[in-house]
Design a protein around this motif. Structure first.
Motif, mmCIF file in Angstrom:
data_model
loop_
_atom_site.group_PDB
_atom_site.id
_atom_site.type_symbol
_atom_site.label_atom_id
_atom_site.label_comp_id
_atom_site.label_asym_id
_atom_site.label_seq_id
_atom_site.Cartn_x
_atom_site.Cartn_y
_atom_site.Cartn_z
ATOM 1 N N SER A 126 40.393 43.147 44.629
ATOM 2 C CA SER A 126 40.547 42.059 43.662
ATOM 3 C C SER A 126 39.276 41.257 43.454
ATOM 4 C CB SER A 126 41.656 41.117 44.125
ATOM 5 O OG SER A 126 42.852 41.823 44.227
ATOM 6 N N CYS A 127 38.131 41.810 43.848
ATOM 7 C CA CYS A 127 36.918 41.024 43.622
ATOM 8 C C CYS A 127 36.309 41.391 42.274
ATOM 9 C CB CYS A 127 35.946 41.185 44.770
ATOM 10 S SG CYS A 127 34.980 42.647 44.703
ATOM 11 N N PRO A 128 35.433 40.549 41.733
ATOM 12 C CA PRO A 128 34.921 40.802 40.385
ATOM 13 C C PRO A 128 34.190 42.140 40.285
ATOM 14 C CG PRO A 128 34.353 38.607 41.135
ATOM 15 C CD PRO A 128 34.923 39.320 42.322
ATOM 16 N N GLU A 136 38.706 42.756 37.490
ATOM 17 C CA GLU A 136 38.670 43.004 38.927
ATOM 18 C C GLU A 136 38.427 44.491 39.153
ATOM 19 O OE1 GLU A 136 42.399 41.665 40.552
ATOM 20 O OE2 GLU A 136 42.171 39.667 39.726
ATOM 21 N N THR A 164 46.100 44.628 43.330
ATOM 22 C CA THR A 164 46.196 43.372 42.591
ATOM 23 C C THR A 164 47.417 43.399 41.675
ATOM 24 O OG1 THR A 164 45.121 41.957 40.957
ATOM 25 C CG2 THR A 164 44.574 44.289 40.832
#
Ligand SMILES: Cc1cc2nc3c(=O)[nH]c(=O)nc-3n(C[C@H](O)[C@H](O)[C@H](O)COP(=O)(O)O)c2cc1C
Length: 306
Positions: A126-128, A136, A164
């Motif tokens: 879920s990180c950019p 994500e 996510t």
């Protein structure tokens, strides 16, 4: 007394209640304390390639139905993490959460985790996404597939894919992640909080992640949908504050659960309290083991034998 032991991939747990990633700091002392207080296993805060300070305050905002947070993936970086855990006695019961912006980052992190003596990773997808503005990593199905198959080919780690909920079709994301040994459902929901008198946002980053009791129905739906389609091992997470909540996740197909935000309401004894409650429910309902209730409300999933 009914047995609450469970198995996720090849990992056997004496009890199915796990500390979720990120609620505590990443230090070995906090993880050890959760394990000693009755958590069956613990997931570390997500660790990336470099040290990150995270966002300025406010990074957490309490609302009626849970929490909003935008910590900004603050973490010490993998090399400091490995140093800190050099003599850690509970590596087999600890799952190291890692995040990255590319396949290469994930593979490098996974190798370092394995080199440090751990045998399980949880992928925080879920990180950019570095090349996708505002998206994500977990929304890019091809990249997710490549991250997981690369880690499976290049290491002997057990891989838990934490998906996510910020996608239209979580089953498609699960299918892209099918080489993982287990799914962890779900991470936080993208959300915003508004302060009407200061006319400011509740979090410095404006957008944050929503967790706690309000997201439980969303997490249950994700577990139900993914279990029905895949029958794979699932760790349910999202809004669990009581043993009754945990039972709901088991009935829909989860084999273990993670508890995060509730730790802030009830502190460490919550793990033991939920485990004892699960045991009591199985006894009073006439079941001899946890496996007897897993997925009973989700129809004929392609059940794996355990
Ligand atoms: C303050 C805070 C920090 C979090 N940090 C992480 C993290 O570093 N990595 C991760 O995968 N999830 C992180 N999460 C998400 C939780 O692990 C969990 O998926 C989510 O909060 C839903 O569970 P809960 O309702 O029991 O908290 C964080 C959640 C909170 C509240």
């Amino acid at each position: 007394m009914a047995s609450i032991s469970t198995k996720i991939g090849n990992f056997s747990l004496e009890n199915p209640v796990i500390l979720a990633s990120g609620i505590l700091d990443e230090t070995s002392g906090s993880i050890l304390r959760a394990l000693k207080s009755g958590a069956g296993a613990a997931v570390t805060k997500s660790i990336g390639m470099q040290e990150r300070k995270g966002y300025p305050t406010p990074v957490i905002s309490e609302i009626k139905t849970g929490l909003l947070n935008a910590v900004g993936l603050a973490n010490p970086g993998i090399d400091n993490f490995v140093d800190e855990y050099k003599n850690f006695p509970e590596k087999k019961r600890t799952i190291v959460s890692i995040f990255g912006g590319s396949v290469e980052d994930f593979v490098t992190l996974a190798r370092k985790v394995e080199g440090a003596g751990f045998d399980k990773v949880e992928l925080n997808l879920s990180c950019p996404h570095v090349s996708g503005v505002g998206s994500e990593v977990g929304e890019d199905l091809e990249m997710v597939e490549e991250i997981i198959s690369s880690i499976k080919t290049k290491t002997n780690l057990q891989v838990w894919a934490k998906l996510t909920p910020n996608v239209t079709d979580i089953v498609a994301l699960a299918k892209a992640s099918e080489k993982a040994d287990a799914y962890v459902l779900i991470n936080t929901l993208r959300a915003i909080g508004v302060e009407i008198y200061s006319r400011k946002f509740s979090l410095s980053n404006v957008v944050g992640g929503y967790s706690g009791p309000g997201i439980k129905p969303v997490a249950l739906r994700a577990v139900y949908d993914v279990y029905k389609e895949t029958g794979k091992d699932i760790v349910g997470v999202g809004g669990i504050t009581t043993w009754e909540d945990a039972i709901e996740f088991f009935l829909l197909g989860a084999r273990a659960v993670q508890v995060g935000t509730a730790l802030l309401y009830e502190d460490y004894p919550i793990y033991n309290k939920i485990s004892r409650g699960i045991e009591g429910y199985l006894d009073s309902e006439g079941f001899s083991k946890l496996g007897d209730i897993v997925g009973v409300m989700s129809g004929n999933a392609a059940l794996q034998s355990h």
